[in-house]
Write a protein that holds these residues in place. Structure first.
Motif, PDB file in Angstrom:
ATOM      1  N   GLU A 134      20.808  80.273   9.850  1.00 55.60           N
ATOM      2  CA  GLU A 134      20.193  79.025  10.309  1.00 55.60           C
ATOM      3  C   GLU A 134      19.392  79.387  11.543  1.00 55.60           C
ATOM      4  OE1 GLU A 134      22.894  75.759  11.007  1.00 55.60           O
ATOM      5  OE2 GLU A 134      21.534  74.826  12.430  1.00 55.60           O
ATOM      6  N   PHE A 135      18.114  79.048  11.560  1.00 53.72           N
ATOM      7  CA  PHE A 135      17.288  79.420  12.714  1.00 53.72           C
ATOM      8  C   PHE A 135      16.149  78.423  12.856  1.00 53.72           C
ATOM      9  CE2 PHE A 135      13.930  81.242  10.041  1.00 53.72           C
ATOM     10  CZ  PHE A 135      14.619  81.546   8.886  1.00 53.72           C
ATOM     11  N   GLU A 136      15.436  78.556  13.966  1.00 58.31           N
ATOM     12  CA  GLU A 136      14.346  77.612  14.201  1.00 58.31           C
ATOM     13  C   GLU A 136      13.011  78.367  14.187  1.00 58.31           C
ATOM     14  OE1 GLU A 136      14.498  73.477  16.710  1.00 58.31           O
ATOM     15  OE2 GLU A 136      15.714  75.144  17.318  1.00 58.31           O
ATOM     16  N   GLN A 137      12.003  77.728  13.611  1.00 62.47           N
ATOM     17  CA  GLN A 137      10.663  78.338  13.568  1.00 62.47           C
ATOM     18  C   GLN A 137       9.673  77.463  14.320  1.00 62.47           C
ATOM     19  OE1 GLN A 137      10.200  78.574   9.189  1.00 62.47           O
ATOM     20  NE2 GLN A 137      10.281  80.795   9.431  1.00 62.47           N
ATOM     21  N   TRP A 138       8.671  78.119  14.936  1.00 68.85           N
ATOM     22  CA  TRP A 138       7.535  77.350  15.442  1.00 68.85           C
ATOM     23  C   TRP A 138       6.338  77.720  14.595  1.00 68.85           C
ATOM     24  CZ3 TRP A 138       8.696  79.156  21.042  1.00 68.85           C
ATOM     25  CH2 TRP A 138       8.417  80.498  21.220  1.00 68.85           C
ATOM     26  N   ASP A 139       5.758  76.693  14.005  1.00 71.89           N
ATOM     27  CA  ASP A 139       4.689  76.918  13.039  1.00 71.89           C
ATOM     28  C   ASP A 139       3.447  76.154  13.410  1.00 71.89           C
ATOM     29  OD1 ASP A 139       5.997  78.480  11.185  1.00 71.89           O
ATOM     30  OD2 ASP A 139       6.717  76.763  10.018  1.00 71.89           O
ATOM     31  N   LEU A 140       2.327  76.803  13.204  1.00 76.80           N
ATOM     32  CA  LEU A 140       1.061  76.072  13.202  1.00 76.80           C
ATOM     33  C   LEU A 140       0.403  76.358  11.864  1.00 76.80           C
ATOM     34  CD1 LEU A 140      -1.323  74.547  14.675  1.00 76.80           C
ATOM     35  CD2 LEU A 140      -2.278  76.817  15.022  1.00 76.80           C
ATOM     36  N   GLN A 141      -0.038  75.297  11.178  1.00 75.51           N
ATOM     37  CA  GLN A 141      -0.866  75.471   9.986  1.00 75.51           C
ATOM     38  C   GLN A 141      -2.227  74.912  10.367  1.00 75.51           C
ATOM     39  OE1 GLN A 141       0.699  77.008   7.236  1.00 75.51           O
ATOM     40  NE2 GLN A 141       2.486  77.097   8.589  1.00 75.51           N
ATOM     41  N   PHE A 142      -3.223  75.778  10.351  1.00 77.00           N
ATOM     42  CA  PHE A 142      -4.554  75.379  10.796  1.00 77.00           C
ATOM     43  C   PHE A 142      -5.471  75.313   9.576  1.00 77.00           C
ATOM     44  CE2 PHE A 142      -8.501  75.645  13.246  1.00 77.00           C
ATOM     45  CZ  PHE A 142      -8.196  74.734  14.255  1.00 77.00           C
ATOM     46  N   PHE A 143      -6.016  74.106   9.334  1.00 78.59           N
ATOM     47  CA  PHE A 143      -6.784  73.835   8.111  1.00 78.59           C
ATOM     48  C   PHE A 143      -8.281  74.005   8.372  1.00 78.59           C
ATOM     49  CE2 PHE A 143      -2.813  71.557   8.089  1.00 78.59           C
ATOM     50  CZ  PHE A 143      -2.318  71.792   6.816  1.00 78.59           C
ATOM     51  N   VAL A 144      -8.925  74.833   7.561  1.00 79.41           N
ATOM     52  CA  VAL A 144     -10.341  75.133   7.813  1.00 79.41           C
ATOM     53  C   VAL A 144     -11.161  75.130   6.525  1.00 79.41           C
ATOM     54  CG1 VAL A 144      -9.659  76.618   9.760  1.00 79.41           C
ATOM     55  CG2 VAL A 144     -10.142  77.655   7.551  1.00 79.41           C
ATOM     56  N   HIS A 145     -12.481  75.141   6.697  1.00 81.99           N
ATOM     57  CA  HIS A 145     -13.381  75.313   5.566  1.00 81.99           C
ATOM     58  C   HIS A 145     -13.261  76.770   5.099  1.00 81.99           C
ATOM     59  CE1 HIS A 145     -17.139  75.879   3.353  1.00 81.99           C
ATOM     60  NE2 HIS A 145     -17.165  74.557   3.204  1.00 81.99           N
ATOM     61  N   PRO A 146     -13.278  77.023   3.765  1.00 81.71           N
ATOM     62  CA  PRO A 146     -13.091  78.403   3.275  1.00 81.71           C
ATOM     63  C   PRO A 146     -14.025  79.422   3.945  1.00 81.71           C
ATOM     64  CG  PRO A 146     -13.434  76.859   1.438  1.00 81.71           C
ATOM     65  CD  PRO A 146     -13.369  76.039   2.683  1.00 81.71           C
ATOM     66  N   ASN A 147     -15.253  79.011   4.252  1.00 79.34           N
ATOM     67  CA  ASN A 147     -16.202  79.974   4.858  1.00 79.34           C
ATOM     68  C   ASN A 147     -15.845  80.338   6.296  1.00 79.34           C
ATOM     69  OD1 ASN A 147     -17.590  79.735   2.539  1.00 79.34           O
ATOM     70  ND2 ASN A 147     -19.242  78.443   3.338  1.00 79.34           N
ATOM     71  N   ASP A 148     -14.952  79.532   6.903  1.00 81.34           N
ATOM     72  CA  ASP A 148     -14.620  79.769   8.321  1.00 81.34           C
ATOM     73  C   ASP A 148     -13.305  80.521   8.513  1.00 81.34           C
ATOM     74  OD1 ASP A 148     -16.891  78.473   9.058  1.00 81.34           O
ATOM     75  OD2 ASP A 148     -15.909  76.520   9.300  1.00 81.34           O
ATOM     76  N   MET A 149     -12.707  80.960   7.408  1.00 86.05           N
ATOM     77  CA  MET A 149     -11.380  81.599   7.508  1.00 86.05           C
ATOM     78  C   MET A 149     -11.371  82.798   8.451  1.00 86.05           C
ATOM     79  SD  MET A 149      -8.593  80.518   6.285  1.00 86.05           S
ATOM     80  CE  MET A 149      -7.427  81.807   5.921  1.00 86.05           C
ATOM     81  N   GLU A 150     -12.343  83.671   8.257  1.00 81.26           N
ATOM     82  CA  GLU A 150     -12.410  84.904   9.052  1.00 81.26           C
ATOM     83  C   GLU A 150     -12.376  84.591  10.554  1.00 81.26           C
ATOM     84  OE1 GLU A 150     -13.789  87.960   7.075  1.00 81.26           O
ATOM     85  OE2 GLU A 150     -12.604  88.921   8.682  1.00 81.26           O
ATOM     86  N   LYS A 151     -13.269  83.643  10.913  1.00 85.74           N
ATOM     87  CA  LYS A 151     -13.424  83.292  12.325  1.00 85.74           C
ATOM     88  C   LYS A 151     -12.110  82.752  12.919  1.00 85.74           C
ATOM     89  CE  LYS A 151     -15.381  79.307  13.747  1.00 85.74           C
ATOM     90  NZ  LYS A 151     -16.387  78.275  13.541  1.00 85.74           N
ATOM     91  N   TRP A 152     -11.482  81.841  12.177  1.00 90.18           N
ATOM     92  CA  TRP A 152     -10.257  81.228  12.711  1.00 90.18           C
ATOM     93  C   TRP A 152      -9.075  82.186  12.673  1.00 90.18           C
ATOM     94  CZ3 TRP A 152     -10.379  77.439  15.899  1.00 90.18           C
ATOM     95  CH2 TRP A 152     -11.421  76.504  15.834  1.00 90.18           C
ATOM     96  N   PHE A 153      -9.051  83.062  11.710  1.00 83.25           N
ATOM     97  CA  PHE A 153      -7.981  84.066  11.638  1.00 83.25           C
ATOM     98  C   PHE A 153      -8.043  84.951  12.893  1.00 83.25           C
ATOM     99  CE2 PHE A 153      -5.940  87.928   9.767  1.00 83.25           C
ATOM    100  CZ  PHE A 153      -4.734  87.350   9.450  1.00 83.25           C
ATOM    101  N   GLU A 154      -9.238  85.375  13.232  1.00 81.30           N
ATOM    102  CA  GLU A 154      -9.427  86.200  14.437  1.00 81.30           C
ATOM    103  C   GLU A 154      -9.034  85.410  15.685  1.00 81.30           C
ATOM    104  OE1 GLU A 154     -10.094  89.440  14.638  1.00 81.30           O
ATOM    105  OE2 GLU A 154      -9.921  89.277  12.460  1.00 81.30           O
ATOM    106  N   TYR A 155      -9.476  84.146  15.712  1.00 78.45           N
ATOM    107  CA  TYR A 155      -9.187  83.292  16.868  1.00 78.45           C
ATOM    108  C   TYR A 155      -7.675  83.185  17.094  1.00 78.45           C
ATOM    109  CZ  TYR A 155      -8.634  79.057  19.680  1.00 78.45           C
ATOM    110  OH  TYR A 155      -8.259  78.165  20.649  1.00 78.45           O
ATOM    111  N   TRP A 156      -6.912  82.908  16.043  1.00 72.67           N
ATOM    112  CA  TRP A 156      -5.471  82.696  16.215  1.00 72.67           C
ATOM    113  C   TRP A 156      -4.726  83.985  16.500  1.00 72.67           C
ATOM    114  CZ3 TRP A 156      -3.798  78.526  18.058  1.00 72.67           C
ATOM    115  CH2 TRP A 156      -4.425  77.309  17.755  1.00 72.67           C
ATOM    116  N   LYS A 157      -5.232  85.089  15.987  1.00 73.70           N
ATOM    117  CA  LYS A 157      -4.627  86.383  16.344  1.00 73.70           C
ATOM    118  C   LYS A 157      -4.698  86.578  17.858  1.00 73.70           C
ATOM    119  CE  LYS A 157      -6.301  90.008  14.219  1.00 73.70           C
ATOM    120  NZ  LYS A 157      -7.356  90.657  13.396  1.00 73.70           N
ATOM    121  N   GLU A 158      -5.870  86.323  18.395  1.00 76.04           N
ATOM    122  CA  GLU A 158      -6.055  86.505  19.845  1.00 76.04           C
ATOM    123  C   GLU A 158      -5.214  85.528  20.658  1.00 76.04           C
ATOM    124  OE1 GLU A 158     -10.087  86.496  21.432  1.00 76.04           O
ATOM    125  OE2 GLU A 158     -10.543  88.029  19.921  1.00 76.04           O
ATOM    126  N   GLU A 159      -5.247  84.258  20.238  1.00 74.04           N
ATOM    127  CA  GLU A 159      -4.499  83.227  20.970  1.00 74.04           C
ATOM    128  C   GLU A 159      -3.001  83.536  21.007  1.00 74.04           C
ATOM    129  OE1 GLU A 159      -5.596  79.836  22.416  1.00 74.04           O
ATOM    130  OE2 GLU A 159      -6.948  81.508  22.717  1.00 74.04           O
TER     131      GLU A 159
END
Ligand code: GAP
Length: 429
Positions: free
Chosen positions: A189-214
């Motif tokens: 039993e454990f706790e998770q912190w999750d963010l699901q960030f919804f984007v336009h398919p063409n913007d995936m690359e950009k947001w993936f990089e953004y969240w890695k950095e953040e």
């Protein structure tokens, strides 16, 4: 270094950070309770994440979903079919293990013969309903994020958000792990912190990089030992079939690099699956362009309990003082420490001093979590506060009655300075 795990485990028990669950009955593998100090730390850690991921962002909103959902959720997600671990069983004592945990011999009985690996589902089953013949089999959620997909449409319809935007959640997840181990590192039993960030398919690359950095920035601010934090890419052949890319934030635990959080390129898999299984349209209509599409998802999913454990490893120090004594100190981030400050009356038999200390405690407790301690001598009080990681100790003494100043002692440097009572707020920051 493995020694550090033992030391932290013992400190957790001794100082009320983490206790084994059901200990008076001999314990139950993979379940833990947080004690009076641990619960404060964990709440602080969750608040810290929420502030960073929700409060400070205009394009993220939160939810708090239920632990039990409609059972179809877990069919759609793929968990019923393949949320597994491989297990092998010792042919003598019948204990089960993950193959990667066994080098040669059974850790329990020393036998060397095992069964062939078998697949084993990690979901916890439960039943919903009271009538024997109308009970519905369901599951405790195996990952918290599924609730976010279920609420995607409701959040979209009830808020002013437009894509790109995120839904955040902190919540429990349950996995019947084969080998829960290393205190709260792998539990059932454990706790998770999750963010699901919804984007336009063409913007995936950009947001993936953004969240890695953040997310790396987040962990680097939290941990003291920067060289112990790294980001590692998953090998392409280890990715789940729908993921295009994935990274782990790792911390150097006493036994080696260990996963702290996953940053996953989930694409449109989740909303497509739930759309299919529920028969509901989970597509998004862009109000500006008129385009309709299934949003793609960048996920950041970390373990709260695991992060707290890593923070304890990161903070734990044993130091020799100038007088030759040893001190154990938790140099934990001041926003995560259970208490920002402890307030001490120097002596307990001088009512003016005790009253002054109580007044300070009452004022500070409006803004901070503070701890009162009037027991034993000042040296012992300091040792205790060091062990639970309290950043500041405030002592009210005779001089306080004369000139309205108190001593403030810093946990890390052990330096003491005199501060006016009205300047305490500044001194604690
Ligand atoms: N929704 C994606 C997901 O659940 P995961 O990598 O299986 O991904 C995310 O889990 C995080 O949850 C992990 O990085 C870890 O910190 C934590 N976690 C997973 N299983 C755990 C367990 N048995 N005990 C403690 N924490 C766990």
């Amino acid at each position: 270094m493995e020694d550090l795990l033992q030391k932290v485990t013992s400190l957790c028990k001794r100082r009320g950070i983490i206790f084994p669950n059901s200990e008076i009955y001999g314990g139950i593998g993979g379940f833990f309770d947080y004690g009076p100090v641990g619960v404060e730390m964990k709440n602080n850690l969750k608040r810290y994440w929420w502030k960073n991921m929700v409060d400070k962002r205009e394009n993220v909103v939160g939810i708090d979903g239920a632990i039990i959902t409609h059972p179809k959720v877990w069919e759609a997600s793929g968990h019923v079919e393949n949320f597994g671990d491989e297990v092998i069983e010792c042919k003598k004592c019948h204990q089960r293990f993950r193959p990667e945990d066994i080098t040669e011999k059974c850790p329990n009985c020393g036998n060397t013969e095992f069964t062939e690996p078998r697949s084993y589902n990690l979901l916890f089953e439960t039943e919903v309903g009271v009538l024997e013949n109308s009970k519905m089999k369901s599951y405790l959620r195996g990952e918290a994020c599924q609730t976010i997909y279920l609420d995607f449409k409701n959040v979209l319809d009830s808020t002013r958000q437009q894509i790109p935007f995120g839904i955040a959640q902190i919540g429990k997840a349950f996995r019947n792990e084969v080998t829960p181990n290393r205190l709260t590192f792998r539990t059932r039993e454990f706790e998770q912190w999750d963010l699901q960030f919804f984007v336009h398919p063409n913007d995936m690359e950009k947001w993936f990089e953004y969240w890695k950095e953040e997310r790396m920035k987040f962990y680097k601010e939290l941990y003291r030992k920067q060289e112990n934090v790294r980001l590692t890419q998953h090998p392409k052949d280890k990715l789940v079939f729908y993921a295009k890319d994935a990274y782990d934030v790792e911390y150097l635990a006493p036994w080696g690099w260990a996963e702290n959080e996953g940053i996953h390129w989930r694409g449109d898999y989740d909303l497509t699956q739930h759309g299919k299984f529920s028969g509901k349209d989970l597509s998004y209509l862009d109000p500006n362009t008129g385009e309709r599409y299934i949003p793609h998802i960048v996920e950041t999913s970390g373990g709260v309990d695991r992060t707290l454990l890593m923070l304890l490893f990161d903070a734990y120090e044993e130091e020799t003082l100038p007088n030759g004594e040893m001190r154990t100190v938790l140099k934990i981030h001041k926003d995560i420490a259970a208490y920002r400050a402890a307030v001490f009356p120097l002596v307990s038999n001088k009512p003016e001093i005790v009253q002054k200390a109580r007044d300070i405690f009452a004022t500070l407790s409006n803004d901070y979590k503070v701890l009162w301690d009037a027991r034993g001598n000042i040296g012992k009080r300091y040792r205790y506060q060091d062990e639970i990681g309290t950043p500041f100790c405030i002592t009210v003494d005779y001089e306080t009655l004369e000139n309205g100043t108190v001593t403030v002692r810093d946990r890390d440097t052990m330096e003491q300075k005199r501060v006016k009572i009205e300047d305490l707020d500044e001194a604690l920051n």
